[in-house]
Design a protein around this motif. Sequence first.
Motif: not given
Length: 502
Positions: A145-165
């Motif tokens: 969970g901690v790792g995911i909290g950090y991984a989400n820092q790059i989400r902003g610019a690739l919103n739906i692309g991140f959702q696709m992943a």
Amino acid sequence: MAGGHFVSQGGSGNYEGRVTPFVVITCLVAATGGLIFGYDIGISGGVTSMDEFLIKFFPSVYRKEKNLSGDSSQYCKFDSHLLTLFTSSLYIAALIASFFASATTRAFGRKVSMFCGGIIFLCGAVLNGAAMNVTMLIIGRILLGVGIGYANQIRGALNIGFQMAITIGIFLANFVNYGTSKMKENGWRYSLAIAAVPAIIMTVGSVFLPDTPNSLIERGQQEKARAMLEKIRGTENVHEEFQDLLEASETSKQVQHPWKNIRQRKYRPQLVITLLIPFFQQLTGINVIMFYAPVLFKTLGFGDSASLMAAVITGLVNVFATLVSIFTVDKFGRRALFLEGGAQMLICQIAVGSVIASVFGVNGEGTFSKSLGNVTVFLICVYVAAFAWSWGPLGWLVPSEIFPLEIRSAGQSINVSVNMFFTFIIAQIFLTMLCHLKFGLFFFFGGFVLIMTTFIFFFLPETKGVPIEEMNRVWKAHWFWGKYIPGDAVGLGHGKPTSHEV
């Protein structure tokens, strides 16, 4: 839950540039962050349906599942708060970690954030794969969970692309579970440990991840920022964009008290929407399927392999339906997808609840025929498809489109926090709710789908193609929100965007 496309951060310019290795690396690292998130959403339900895993860590649940405890109700086979804590602990850890991750990113840039996230996630995957007791399992999930909290820092610019992943990660998790379930022993260990693969990719990739020009500017490294922008764009002709970034940085420094600002009356529409959309997103009941699909299908009487294969099918539907959203969201608009998806989910939930009621009744005793079981899987797949092209990606996209500069940081934090908090709540209480509400649980979630679809119909204006500086016109023209928008706010811009992430 979510190629894709870039999401506007509030404005844009037509700048010269091309796809460069730096852009590709950023997209790949962002994708591994999404894969990690999705994999951990999907993997827990599969391993908790495996007999060997239950015997080792949750023997009381195994006895109930095999009707060895005297309780024959199908609804209560997996009712265990400790079992659900194995799943839900990841999300409360991700919520808390995201606040520390934001501070790390501001101070050191996203390269350091993603590297830290990858290392912590790798430790969690290793600990889960080597777990000898429940304590090791829970600690491992917390580290994930901690790792995911950090991984989400790059989400902003690739919103739906991140959702696709994320959806691809869920599918891969279901597929891996199906494969490891065929192993004679320790299949669950491989399922949990394989999460180390995307973690290693993200950790190594973060070493080559470029800091954004915006991040370098905010840390006072203007020359490096310009050089980085030239590398990212693949051209030296970046003067106009670089000046825009400098102006945006200066404007952002003038923004004070975003948490105080967002409580002002004129920002009531944004505050309400950024609170309710992530709340409603979790109350669709989608995580019942994403977290516990194999467990749910076993509850419905499917065998071990059949329940895992049904989860693979729903995961594949999730991937393709998310693609539908990517290619239609800018054609049909946000409201149309929200409303159609809500109606489709409501119909499916009523149908699934009715089928389960006809078989199990209130006592939870009965057996699904093969044909009726297939009908139920089909209905669940149609429900998953509806979520994946509506509330899944749009639950992240729409809030990101409505925040002006002076409340953006607060608004984005609220959106993530509400989403993660209610993800944790639903993950923790679902199996208990299934035990007590029985088939009525599907009507419970259906009731919320009706409420939230009605909310969208009356209270969410169309945001497709509306630049942030024009959003006040949209709110002012709305039958309800118009009274909160002062006349002098209409037509006034909110400055340059604070980030030009790539």
